[in-house]
Scaffold this active site. Structure first.
Site, mmCIF file in Angstrom:
data_model
loop_
_atom_site.group_PDB
_atom_site.id
_atom_site.type_symbol
_atom_site.label_atom_id
_atom_site.label_comp_id
_atom_site.label_asym_id
_atom_site.label_seq_id
_atom_site.Cartn_x
_atom_site.Cartn_y
_atom_site.Cartn_z
ATOM 1 C CB ALA A 41 -0.803 0.048 1.246
ATOM 2 C CD GLU A 62 1.418 -5.894 5.599
ATOM 3 O OE1 GLU A 62 1.976 -6.723 5.911
ATOM 4 O OE2 GLU A 62 0.603 -6.123 4.483
ATOM 5 C CD GLU A 71 -2.490 -7.576 2.373
ATOM 6 O OE1 GLU A 71 -2.496 -6.426 2.054
ATOM 7 O OE2 GLU A 71 -3.069 -8.090 3.438
ATOM 8 N N GLY A 86 0.719 -5.144 0.801
ATOM 9 C CA GLY A 86 -0.457 -5.167 -0.016
ATOM 10 C C GLY A 86 -0.063 -5.538 -1.531
HETATM 11 N N1 3HC Z 1 4.499 3.357 -0.255
HETATM 12 C C1 3HC Z 1 5.192 4.708 -0.334
HETATM 13 N N2 3HC Z 1 6.445 4.872 -0.733
HETATM 14 C C2 3HC Z 1 7.136 3.645 -0.636
HETATM 15 C C3 3HC Z 1 6.706 2.504 -0.281
HETATM 16 C C4 3HC Z 1 5.541 2.307 -0.063
HETATM 17 N N3 3HC Z 1 4.982 0.841 0.369
HETATM 18 N N4 3HC Z 1 7.904 1.717 -0.165
HETATM 19 C C5 3HC Z 1 9.090 2.612 -0.414
HETATM 20 N N5 3HC Z 1 8.529 3.598 -0.686
HETATM 21 C C6 3HC Z 1 9.450 4.987 -1.195
HETATM 22 C C7 3HC Z 1 10.311 5.221 -0.121
HETATM 23 O O1 3HC Z 1 9.959 6.057 0.957
HETATM 24 C C8 3HC Z 1 11.557 5.873 -0.770
HETATM 25 O O2 3HC Z 1 11.014 7.221 -1.222
HETATM 26 P P1 3HC Z 1 12.178 8.501 -1.153
HETATM 27 O O3 3HC Z 1 13.161 8.011 -2.369
HETATM 28 O O4 3HC Z 1 11.317 9.605 -1.493
HETATM 29 O O5 3HC Z 1 12.729 8.499 0.186
HETATM 30 C C9 3HC Z 1 11.396 5.141 -2.437
HETATM 31 O O6 3HC Z 1 10.060 4.353 -2.168
HETATM 32 C C10 3HC Z 1 12.440 4.088 -2.357
HETATM 33 O O7 3HC Z 1 12.373 3.310 -1.025
HETATM 34 P P2 3HC Z 1 13.798 2.784 -0.693
HETATM 35 O O8 3HC Z 1 14.797 3.652 -0.337
HETATM 36 O O9 3HC Z 1 13.329 1.782 0.863
HETATM 37 O O10 3HC Z 1 14.152 1.607 -1.656
HETATM 38 P P3 3HC Z 1 14.903 0.219 -1.486
HETATM 39 O O11 3HC Z 1 15.224 -0.213 -2.947
HETATM 40 O O12 3HC Z 1 16.103 0.187 -0.289
HETATM 41 O O13 3HC Z 1 13.824 -0.725 -0.848
HETATM 42 C C11 3HC Z 1 11.728 -1.674 -0.689
HETATM 43 C C12 3HC Z 1 12.702 -1.073 -1.621
HETATM 44 C C13 3HC Z 1 12.290 -2.946 0.013
HETATM 45 C C14 3HC Z 1 10.350 -1.722 -1.401
HETATM 46 C C15 3HC Z 1 11.558 -0.934 0.648
HETATM 47 O O14 3HC Z 1 11.211 0.489 0.184
HETATM 48 C C16 3HC Z 1 10.393 -1.235 1.509
HETATM 49 O O15 3HC Z 1 10.411 -2.151 2.428
HETATM 50 N N6 3HC Z 1 9.369 -0.715 1.574
HETATM 51 C C17 3HC Z 1 8.125 -0.819 2.296
HETATM 52 C C18 3HC Z 1 7.418 -1.988 2.074
HETATM 53 C C19 3HC Z 1 6.343 -2.115 3.226
HETATM 54 O O16 3HC Z 1 6.421 -2.102 4.230
HETATM 55 N N7 3HC Z 1 5.106 -2.569 2.498
HETATM 56 C C20 3HC Z 1 3.948 -2.632 3.314
HETATM 57 C C21 3HC Z 1 3.321 -1.439 3.308
HETATM 58 S S1 3HC Z 1 1.806 -1.437 4.311
HETATM 59 C C22 3HC Z 1 0.602 -2.442 3.575
HETATM 60 O O17 3HC Z 1 0.658 -2.743 2.458
HETATM 61 C C23 3HC Z 1 -0.725 -2.621 3.934
HETATM 62 C C24 3HC Z 1 -1.503 -3.520 3.380
HETATM 63 O O18 3HC Z 1 -1.517 -4.797 4.104
HETATM 64 C C25 3HC Z 1 -2.942 -2.959 3.228
#
Ligand code: 3HC
Ligand code: NAI
Length: 643
Positions: free
Chosen positions: A63, A129, A109, A106
């Site tokens: 998400a 999450e 998912e 997400g």
């Molecule tokens: N939403 C919005 N922005 C995101 C994002 C996300 N899910 N994941 C990464 N970004 C953004 C970062 O903030 C960053 O932005 P910036 O350049 O402006 O600072 C950019 O993308 C690049 O991110 P990273 O520097 O972390 O890049 P990496 O290549 O090192 O890592 C990644 C990539 C492994 C995808 C890492 O970003 C990550 O772990 N992201 C989060 C994943 C996550 O937690 N997903 C679950 C979200 S909650 C959810 O999905 C709820 C659902 O169940 C309903």
């Protein structure tokens, strides 16, 4: 913004492509676009199957986390992805999700709402999450157990760590690994399919009660104070009790309550803060970084040897040297034992352990450092010694080599002045144990060049460290703030709170360890020497040192120690009482809240000064330092986080 989801038809297969940089997060409109594409495929007579794929470096990273603060603030409606995912799952033609990069949260998912999944071998799949204080909120807790069984689903949802595609394919989460071109492979796979296979209709494999209990205990231990992991556990277990739609409703309720609660707010703050640390106003955009192919370390003691592991684990060859051949030999033996243990305990496959070990070479002298792109000095903490070492390194290091000191207290500029290349000199302050702790303070001297700082930040990423830039002032960020925090704890003792009561109050607040116990581990004589040298007024801790209580190393400090076990000591009470009486300080009782308020406020007050003086660039950097280097509870967001 151009449409983030587009589709094209290729020989009976409709390929739906998501293009929402940087990570194809499910921003508003993205999932709607995917559904539209899938339904266009369903309606097209010439389409037999549908492939959903991500453009760029990844499938879907989850998400859109940037939306969460808006939802929390009530500016956006609550996330409701399930009706859209149902439409994908109910498609009458096979839907293949083609994964590469990350399929997280997400993203996974969405992948599980498809009927089949194929993946590039390097794909990472997970439900992270809980790291944001949440649980999966779009069916992950209900679909994942139907694909991999309750036990594996619990492990993935409760701890949040991703798994690699190969493991996912062994578990049945991925149906086929695609080695070559992913779109081609995914389309070929799609053409072999006859009918949809809805994840919700699969029968799940239950887990036994004792297995669930074990995971619960592990979650309590490893993620102390975090609410989300235990919630994730309950909701995944519900998949075995409720029918699918009831399970989804339960998941939605818990997701919403967590999203609007304090822990998610704190952990989302840390997610963005961690990424903010790399944004440096003094490093102009487009600054080139230097290529570091080999590293070298001088000083093979506690720190040097563990820093060598960091490089080897990240795939960088590293040389290790020490003025004492015996110390070097001991360090190499320690390193060998480290990898042997990792192999024996199943943490590393034998070949990988051997590869890592082979990357660490002992060097008889710094003359052998002539190919290094970075040299880390980790010799004993003494300014004159370190200045001599820097002069020596300056004479042998190749042009462009970064010269870093691991000093905790010394002036980086004074070390730089011992060389002819101050722009290449910086501090790289690792935390013990260096191969475990994620924090790295990158200390910027007066002359350190932006290029060198940018190179260090990039290197930190390779080492999987979280780097925070600190100004060159005594104690940098972390230790500078730790001193008044500890002083506040000591003052509480002087005014009548027993040491173990002080530590317990802070541990219940969530600190990994109370500050007095931390003092015992470091050795009370260190603070004693610093206070004496700086002419600071003595504290009751000095009285303990004078009574021969040096901490864990001689079994007696604030506590009695047996190995790593500590116990309270009536002898300490006597010393404290006498100390306070001599100075006419009346003892009073403290509530845990008073202790916490006083100590945490001391930390915050010093943090504010650290920002005012420009030692930290921003408050959120301090939060990152304290959560990753000092055991501050992540679910509180860090000492400067206001909630
Ligand atoms: N939403 C919005 N922005 C995101 C994002 C996300 N899910 N994941 C990464 N970004 C953004 C970062 O903030 C960053 O932005 P910036 O350049 O402006 O600072 C950019 O993308 C690049 O991110 P990273 O520097 O972390 O890049 P990496 O290549 O090192 O890592 C990644 C990539 C492994 C995808 C890492 O970003 C990550 O772990 N992201 C989060 C994943 C996550 O937690 N997903 C679950 C979200 S909650 C959810 O999905 C709820 C659902 O169940 C309903
Ligand atoms: P240590 O005493 O374990 O190791 C120092 C090593 O340096 C010894 O092996 C010694 O033989 C070697 N040495 C001394 N003079 C040398 C010289 N001229 N050339 C080559 N080698 C020489 O010390 P430790 O704890 O590893 O500390 C090293 C540095 O790291 C210090 O600056 C310390 O402040 C810093 N540091 C220590 C932390 C800790 O928790 N121990 C944490 C963070 C930083």
């Amino acid at each position: 913004m151009s449409n983030p989801v587009t589709w094209t038809r290729d020989n009976g297969v409709l390929v739906v492509t998501i293009d929402n940089p940087p990570v194809n997060a499910l921003s508003p409109g993205v999932l709607e676009g995917i559904v539209e594409g899938v339904e266009a495929g369903a309606a097209d007579e010439e389409v037999r199957a549908i492939v959903v794929i991500g453009a760029g470096k990844t499938f879907i990273a989850g998400a859109d986390i940037r939306e969460f603060p808006k939802i929390i603030a009530g500016e956006r409606p609550m996330l409701s992805l399930n009706p859209l995912l149902d439409r994908i799952e109910n498609a009458p033609k096979p839907v293949v999700m083609a994964l590469h990069g990350s399929a997280l949260g997400g993203g996974l998912e969405v992948a599980m709402a498809g009927h089949y999944r194929v993946a590039a071998p390097s794909t990472q799949l997970g439900q992270p999450e809980v790291k944001l204080g949440l649980i999966p909120g779009a069916g992950g807790t209900q679909r994942l157990p139907r694909l991999v069984g309750v036990e594996r689903a619990l492990r993935m949802c409760v701890f949040g760590n991703p798994i690699a595609a190969r493991e996912a394919s062994e578990l049945g989460l991925v149906d086929a690994l695609i080695d070559g071109d992913l779109p081609t492979g995914a389309m070929a796979y799609a053409r072999t399919l006859q009918a949809p296979r809805r994840t919700r209709d699969l029968t799940l494999q239950s887990a036994e009660e004792h297995v669930i209990e074990k995971i619960r205990d592990e979650a309590r231990r490893r993620m102390r104070g975090h609410a989300a992991p235990l919630s994730a556990l309950e909701v995944v277990c519900a998949a075995d009790i409720f029918d699918f739609d009831e399970g989804l409703a339960f998941e939605a309720r818990i997701f919403q309550s967590l999203l609007t609660g304090p822990q998610a707010k704190a952990l989302i703050h840390l997610f963005f803060s961690e990424r903010e640390t790399a944004k440096l106003p003094f490093v102009p955009k487009g600054t080139k970084t230097r290529e570091v192919r080999r590293a070298a370390i001088l000083g093979a003691g506690t720190m040097g040897r563990a820093i060598a592991l960091c490089f080897a684990n990240a795939g960088l060859p590293v040389q290790l040297s020490d003025s004492s051949p015996a110390a070097l030999e001991a360090a190499m033996a320690w390193i060998r034992r480290h990898y042997e243990n990792a192999e024996q305990q199943g943490r590393l496959p034998a070949e990988e352990a051997a590869r890592r070990l082979a990357r660490i070479q002992a060097a008889a002298s710094v003359k052998e450092f002539a190919d290094a792109g970075l040299i880390v000095e980790a010799v004993s903490e003494n300014l004159e010694l370190k200045r001599a070492v820097f002069a020596e390194l300056d004479a042998v290091a190749p042009e462009g080599c970064l010269l870093a000191s691991n000093t905790s207290t010394l002036d980086i500029d004074a070390l730089a002045a011992a060389t002819n290349r101050p722009p290449d000199v910086l501090g790289l302050h690792f935390f013990a144990p260096a191969n475990v702790m994620r924090l790295l303070e990158v200390v910027r001297g007066a002359d350190t060049s932006p290029e060198v700082i940018a190179t260090a930040m990039e290197l930190a990423r390779r080492l999987r460290k979280i780097a925070v830039v600190a100004g060159n002032r005594f104690g940098f960020i972390g230790n500078r703030m730790f001193a008044p925090y500890r002083e506040a704890a000591i003052q509480c003792v002087q005014e009548g709170a027993l040491p173990w009561v002080v530590d317990q109050a802070l541990e219940q607040f969530g600190m990994a360890m109370g500050p007095l116990a931390v003092g015992d581990l470091a050795g009370l004589d260190i603070g004693h020497a610093i206070r004496r040298e700086a002419g600071l007024p003595p504290t009751v801790e000095d009285a303990l040192v004078e009574a021969g209580r040096l901490g864990q190393k001689n079994g007696r400090g604030w506590y009695l120690w047996q190995g790593n076990r500590r116990s309270s000591d009536p002898g300490v009470e006597k010393v404290v009482r006498a100390w306070s009486e001599e100075r006419g300080i009346a003892h009073r009782t403290f509530a845990a809240r008073d202790i916490v308020d006083r100590c945490v406020e001391a930390l915050r007050a010093e943090g504010r000064k650290v920002i005012e003086e420009g030692i930290a660039l921003r408050a959120s950097d301090i939060d990152i330092v304290y959560v990753n280097g000092y055991g501050y509870p992540a679910w509180r967001g860090g000492p400067m986080f206001e909630g």
